[in-house]
Design an enzyme around this catalytic site. Structure first.
Site, PDB file in Angstrom:
ATOM      1  CG  ASP A 152      -2.014  -0.937   1.141  1.00  9.01           C
ATOM      2  OD1 ASP A 152      -2.564  -1.223  -0.247  1.00  9.01           O
ATOM      3  OD2 ASP A 152      -2.563  -0.820   2.177  1.00  9.01           O
ATOM      4  N   GLY A 193       1.796   2.978  -2.720  1.00  8.80           N
ATOM      5  CA  GLY A 193       1.608   3.168  -3.922  1.00  8.80           C
ATOM      6  C   GLY A 193       2.215   3.295  -5.023  1.00  8.80           C
ATOM      7  CB  THR A 229      -1.173   0.166  -7.928  1.00  4.28           C
ATOM      8  OG1 THR A 229      -1.089  -0.828  -7.706  1.00  4.28           O
ATOM      9  CG2 THR A 229      -2.466   0.187  -9.367  1.00  4.28           C
ATOM     10  CE  LYS A 243      -0.422  -6.506  -8.037  1.00  2.00           C
ATOM     11  NZ  LYS A 243       0.852  -5.478  -7.614  1.00  2.00           N
ATOM     12  CB  THR A 249      -3.726 -11.103  -3.744  1.00  2.00           C
ATOM     13  OG1 THR A 249      -3.178  -9.875  -2.793  1.00  2.00           O
ATOM     14  CG2 THR A 249      -2.672 -11.796  -3.981  1.00  2.00           C
ATOM     15  CD  GLU A 300       1.385  -2.966  -9.031  1.00  2.00           C
ATOM     16  OE1 GLU A 300       1.161  -2.436  -7.712  1.00  2.00           O
ATOM     17  OE2 GLU A 300       0.593  -2.221  -9.726  1.00  2.00           O
ATOM     18  N   GLY A 301       5.313  -5.490  -8.849  1.00  2.00           N
ATOM     19  CA  GLY A 301       5.373  -6.510  -7.686  1.00  2.00           C
ATOM     20  C   GLY A 301       4.255  -6.381  -6.490  1.00  2.00           C
ATOM     21  N   GLY A 334       3.469  -5.889  -2.232  1.00  2.00           N
ATOM     22  CA  GLY A 334       4.461  -5.770  -1.223  1.00  2.00           C
ATOM     23  C   GLY A 334       5.750  -4.932  -1.481  1.00  2.00           C
TER      24      GLY A 334
END
Length: 230
Positions: free
Chosen positions: A13, A15, A17, A37, A41, A115-116, A118
């Protein structure tokens, strides 16, 4: 330019994305772009519709239609670490499938932004001690690191930078997300810039996600100059 790269975060969380979507829109002015991605999840159910937040966010702000089959490899319903969400569904994550997917995308698009999930040490397969940083290393692609601007960010950012460098993963630069311009944030950003020597982009805090379309990236010139050199 390093046309293919990762967007990773110091934490969940943070940022990633938002940063991925802004970079997607930037590169869409230059060619065919795909945000990807590998593992997402957290299935969202809303108004009779079901969707995954990250890939839906890409689609909402893309200037061109995105192929749903290309933007993701694994999706799991539980909003949890990938290894745990997969286990709940009796599944396992095969990095070879992801690596093959990335190679296919690189042959189809001018730019691929991965995009990873976490941070670097999020497990993909806990039985084999296989973490996200292992996957990143195998792709041989550079990283854009997304971090906060608030209290605690110096420690989290420098630890992540140290880990990336120790593993020989090239770093294109840092994106500081949700910047509000307080004295503390300004000092945090200055300290991170001085300590790492990396170019840095500031993304202002968004009061409304629609404002994403109007963002002017401070520090973008130096940032993208380094990305071109990798």
């Amino acid at each position: 330019m390093a046309n293919y790269f990762w967007v990773v975060g110091t934490d969940t969380d943070v940022g990633k994305t938002i940063a991925t979507t802004i970079l997607m829109r930037y590169f869409q002015t230059k060619g065919e772009v795909l945000p990807y991605k590998p593992v997402q999840t957290g299935l969202i159910e809303e108004g009779g519709l079901t969707y995954y937040g990250d890939t839906q966010f890409y689609r909402s702000f893309s200037e061109m239609e995105l192929d749903e089959q290309n933007i993701n490899s694994y999706s799991f319903k539980e909003p949890a670490s990938p290894h745990y969400a997969a286990r709940l569904e009796g599944a396992t994550i095969d990095e070879k499938r992801i690596l093959q997917h990335i190679e296919r995308l690189k042959s189809q698009y001018d730019y691929v932004i991965c995009e990873g999930a976490g941070g670097l040490y999020v497990p993909l397969d806990e039985k084999r001690n296989y973490y996200f940083h292992h996957l990143i290393k195998e792709t041989q692609m550079p990283v854009v690191l997304v971090t906060r601007t608030t209290l605690g960010t110096i420690n989290h950012t420098l630890l992540t930078i140290e880990a990336l460098r120790a593993k020989g993963i090239p770093i294109a630069g840092i994106v500081c997300n949700a910047f509000e311009g307080t004295e503390l944030e300004v000092d945090n950003v200055t300290t991170i810039r001085q300590a790492t020597g990396l170019p840095l982009i500031l993304i202002p805090k968004l009061e409304n996600t629609a404002d994403l379309k109007e963002i002017q990236l401070e520090g973008a010139d130096e940032f993208f100059e380094r990305l071109r050199s990798l």
